[in-house]
Design an enzyme around this catalytic site. Structure first.
Site, mmCIF file in Angstrom:
data_model
loop_
_atom_site.group_PDB
_atom_site.id
_atom_site.type_symbol
_atom_site.label_atom_id
_atom_site.label_comp_id
_atom_site.label_asym_id
_atom_site.label_seq_id
_atom_site.Cartn_x
_atom_site.Cartn_y
_atom_site.Cartn_z
ATOM 1 N N ASN A 16 13.152 11.570 -9.814
ATOM 2 C CA ASN A 16 12.351 10.569 -10.524
ATOM 3 C C ASN A 16 10.925 11.101 -10.664
ATOM 4 O OD1 ASN A 16 11.161 8.287 -11.533
ATOM 5 N ND2 ASN A 16 11.420 7.044 -9.677
ATOM 6 N N LYS A 18 8.545 9.943 -12.410
ATOM 7 C CA LYS A 18 7.580 8.858 -12.630
ATOM 8 C C LYS A 18 6.598 9.232 -13.754
ATOM 9 C CE LYS A 18 8.326 7.376 -7.935
ATOM 10 N NZ LYS A 18 7.821 6.702 -6.755
ATOM 11 N N HIS A 104 13.410 -0.323 -10.515
ATOM 12 C CA HIS A 104 12.631 0.372 -9.490
ATOM 13 C C HIS A 104 11.539 -0.586 -9.013
ATOM 14 C CE1 HIS A 104 9.868 3.163 -7.581
ATOM 15 N NE2 HIS A 104 10.855 4.042 -7.530
ATOM 16 N N GLU A 106 8.530 -0.196 -8.485
ATOM 17 C CA GLU A 106 7.278 -0.107 -9.253
ATOM 18 C C GLU A 106 7.378 -0.911 -10.549
ATOM 19 O OE1 GLU A 106 7.039 4.173 -9.196
ATOM 20 O OE2 GLU A 106 6.668 4.080 -7.040
ATOM 21 N N GLU A 176 16.131 1.622 -1.853
ATOM 22 C CA GLU A 176 14.804 2.209 -1.685
ATOM 23 C C GLU A 176 13.892 1.205 -0.991
ATOM 24 O OE1 GLU A 176 13.717 5.655 -4.538
ATOM 25 O OE2 GLU A 176 13.087 3.772 -5.389
ATOM 26 N N GLY A 182 7.012 7.169 -1.356
ATOM 27 C CA GLY A 182 5.754 7.913 -1.431
ATOM 28 C C GLY A 182 4.902 7.820 -0.178
ATOM 29 N N SER A 221 10.741 8.861 0.298
ATOM 30 C CA SER A 221 10.270 10.020 1.064
ATOM 31 C C SER A 221 11.394 10.983 1.463
ATOM 32 C CB SER A 221 9.481 9.555 2.292
ATOM 33 O OG SER A 221 8.320 8.862 1.878
HETATM 34 P P1 PGA Z 1 9.396 9.291 -3.148
HETATM 35 O O1 PGA Z 1 9.784 8.315 -4.367
HETATM 36 O O2 PGA Z 1 10.523 10.274 -2.969
HETATM 37 O O3 PGA Z 1 8.116 9.942 -3.577
HETATM 38 O O4 PGA Z 1 9.247 8.437 -1.939
HETATM 39 C C1 PGA Z 1 11.077 7.837 -4.538
HETATM 40 C C2 PGA Z 1 11.151 6.864 -5.681
HETATM 41 O O5 PGA Z 1 10.264 6.019 -5.818
HETATM 42 O O6 PGA Z 1 12.093 6.897 -6.494
#
Ligand code: PGA
Length: 261
Positions: A16, A18, A104, A106, A176, A182, A221
């Site tokens: 992803n 983003k 997601h 976000e 998630e 992140g 992460s």
């Molecule tokens: P990350 O993001 O691996 O940076 O934690 C995962 C995601 O939001 O899909």
């Protein structure tokens, strides 16, 4: 009758990206990835990259002929028409996407997307034949107040309605936990195992075939350091990778490790 353990296929790794990168950095990333993938035969159709919408076609063209698949980070819930700024599932298919990520955290937080809209998006996506990865997961406060199961179940139930069952092969779920995204603080193996087996139970309650056919990924992460133990869990069919997927060395390493699982 004795229940046979579910046979796991090769793990699926979803990158992803983003809202990161530009033409130059994406070209560099693709160049590094292709070299690693072609040299080491990584992937075999189980690696999916989700670039920002505007770069989809460039990435699709660049990756054609490799084993890497592409997908989008979101799709509109409507089919077509006066939706300024909207991108439909059909358009994504048109430019070579096979997957779409939906719900997601976000998107849920920044764009106020609720379960109803996510379900409409899911219906559109599977209708055109895209595979849809729907994200679920709790905040830290919800975890600390013992609401993990309730949150997951509230997010899942509206999307696994009877309407989706005939196209259940197109549905994937990504667990998630929001606090793990992140943050450099992945959920523990125990937390992942628990959440994923609860997700499977919820799916089984709706339909036994849904529980068997649905691939469930973990995201939050994921790095080359923890991918092996995450993928070794029986319940895990793959991973959704954000930050580490933007570093070609890390991502190739993750793919290499996944290949040995
Ligand atoms: P990350 O993001 O691996 O940076 O934690 C995962 C995601 O939001 O899909």
């Amino acid at each position: 009758m004795l229940e046979m353990p579910k046979q796991k296929g090769p793990p699926i790794l979803v990158a992803n990206w983003k809202m990161n990168g530009n033409l130059q950095s994406i070209n560099r990333l693709l160049c590094d990835l292709k070299r690693d993938f072609l040299d080491k035969e990584l992937g075999s159709g189980q690696v999916v990259i989700l670039p920002p919408h505007v770069y989809l076609q460039i990435v699709a063209k660049d990756l054609s002929g490799t084993s890497i698949l592409i997908g989008a980070q979101d799709a509109d819930e409507r089919e077509t028409g006066p939706v300024t700024g909207g991108v439909s599932a059909k358009m994504l298919l048109d430019v070579g996407c096979e997957y779409v990520l939906l719900g997601h955290s976000e998107r849920r937080n920044l764009f106020n997307e609720g379960d109803g809209v996510i379900f409409q998006k899911l219906k559109q996506a599977v209708k055109v034949g895209l595979k849809a990865i729907v994200c679920v997961g709790e905040t830290l406060e919800q975890r600390n107040s013992g609401q993990v199961l309730e949150v997951i179940s509230n997010q899942l139930k509206p999307i696994i309605s009877q309407e989706i069952l005939p196209q259940s092969e197109e549905l994937l779920i990504a667990y998630e936990p929001i606090w793990a995204i992140g943050s450099n603080k992945s959920a523990t193996i125990h937390q992942i195992g628990y959440a994923l087996s609860e997700i499977r139970k919820i799916l089984r309650d709706v339909d036994i075939n849904l529980s068997d056919s649905t691939k469930i990924l973990y995201g939050g992460s994921v790095t080359e350091k923890n991918i092996a133990e995450i993928l070794a869990l029986d319940e895990v069919d793959g991973a959704l990778i954000g930050g580490a997927s933007l570093d070609p060395k890390s991502f190739s390493k993750i793919c290499r490790i996944a290949k040995t699982i």
